[in-house]
Design a protein around this motif. Structure first.
Motif, PDB file in Angstrom:
ATOM      1  N   SER A  89       0.912  -0.795   0.102  1.00 16.08           N
ATOM      2  CA  SER A  89      -0.211  -0.047  -0.137  1.00 16.08           C
ATOM      3  C   SER A  89       0.894   0.931   0.340  1.00 16.08           C
ATOM      4  N   GLU A  92       3.944   2.256  -5.441  1.00 20.31           N
ATOM      5  CA  GLU A  92       3.868   2.508  -6.881  1.00 20.31           C
ATOM      6  C   GLU A  92       3.925   1.401  -7.252  1.00 20.31           C
ATOM      7  N   HIS A  93       2.390   1.692  -8.097  1.00 14.76           N
ATOM      8  CA  HIS A  93       2.277  -0.018  -8.864  1.00 14.76           C
ATOM      9  C   HIS A  93       3.787  -0.824  -9.408  1.00 14.76           C
ATOM     10  N   ASP A  94       3.849  -0.151  -9.916  1.00 13.49           N
ATOM     11  CA  ASP A  94       5.105  -0.663 -11.005  1.00 13.49           C
ATOM     12  C   ASP A  94       5.719  -1.367 -10.966  1.00 13.49           C
ATOM     13  N   VAL A  97       4.363  -4.413  -8.771  1.00 13.81           N
ATOM     14  CA  VAL A  97       4.813  -5.677  -9.858  1.00 13.81           C
ATOM     15  C   VAL A  97       5.992  -6.222  -9.838  1.00 13.81           C
ATOM     16  N   GLN A 120      -3.392  -5.217  -1.345  1.00 14.52           N
ATOM     17  CA  GLN A 120      -2.429  -5.586  -1.367  1.00 14.52           C
ATOM     18  C   GLN A 120      -1.167  -6.022  -0.727  1.00 14.52           C
ATOM     19  N   ASN A 142      -6.915  -3.886  -9.011  1.00 15.65           N
ATOM     20  CA  ASN A 142      -6.340  -2.416  -8.539  1.00 15.65           C
ATOM     21  C   ASN A 142      -5.107  -2.635  -9.349  1.00 15.65           C
ATOM     22  N   PHE A 143      -4.512  -4.049  -8.289  1.00 20.69           N
ATOM     23  CA  PHE A 143      -2.843  -4.063  -8.506  1.00 20.69           C
ATOM     24  C   PHE A 143      -2.896  -4.608  -9.840  1.00 20.69           C
ATOM     25  N   ASN A 144      -3.663  -5.203 -10.595  1.00 16.08           N
ATOM     26  CA  ASN A 144      -3.320  -5.278 -12.336  1.00 16.08           C
ATOM     27  C   ASN A 144      -3.505  -5.040 -12.507  1.00 16.08           C
ATOM     28  N   LYS A 145      -4.341  -3.682 -12.454  1.00 17.45           N
ATOM     29  CA  LYS A 145      -4.405  -2.957 -14.310  1.00 17.45           C
ATOM     30  C   LYS A 145      -2.343  -2.284 -14.320  1.00 17.45           C
ATOM     31  N   GLU A 146      -2.838  -2.415 -15.192  1.00 18.57           N
ATOM     32  CA  GLU A 146      -1.280  -1.659 -15.759  1.00 18.57           C
ATOM     33  C   GLU A 146      -1.456   0.068 -15.952  1.00 18.57           C
TER      34      GLU A 146
END
Length: 146
Positions: A89, A92-94, A97, A120, A142-146
């Motif tokens: 949490s 950043e998302h990238d 990943v 998350q 949301n985690f799998n969004k690119e």
């Protein structure tokens, strides 16, 4: 009336004790074979060491990575056969990943497993852990969004 003998109390007759003192050790083998009625005393192996090894504790370590470089500390814990709960949490998302990809490879190498337990939040377990149960909550993806 028989007299009390401390050596007889401990299983050694006074006669045997006196005979042992009189020998110089050269005919010990003959003195032990002359009394066939006496069985040799067996040691009692019920002694437990005070310094016996304590069982090791398995730990689950909690992580909230903020940088990609934090993955090294998480992987180190997994290599020590300790489980890790990773909360993404605060990153950043990238970067999250990339960390999941790295941890998936590290866990594959040690025959471990990674499971999503929250939106998350991931549980990383080495091979000496078994996870049972199922979380049936619908995670927003949301985690799998690119």
């Amino acid at each position: 009336m028989a007299r009390f003998s401390l050596s007889r109390f401990f299983g050694v007759d006074d006669d045997d004790y006196d005979a042992f003192e009189q020998t110089d050790g050269s005919d010990q083998a003959t003195s032990s074979t002359t009394s066939p009625s006496r069985a040799p005393i067996q040691p009692n192996n019920k002694v437990v060491s005070i310094n016996a090894a304590k069982p090791t504790l398995n730990q689950i370590v909690l992580f909230e990575p903020r940088l990609y470089s934090d993955v090294q500390e998480i992987a180190s814990q997994l290599m020590k056969n300790q489980a890790a709960v990773v909360n993404f949490s605060r990153i950043e998302h990238d970067q999250a990943v990339r960390i999941v990809d790295f941890l998936t490879g590290a866990l594959y190498a040690i025959d471990g497993d990674i499971e999503r337990i929250g939106n998350q939040i991931f549980l990383c377990t080495p091979s000496n852990y078994e996870v049972s149960g199922d979380i049936s909550a619908n995670f927003s993806d949301n985690f799998n969004k690119e």
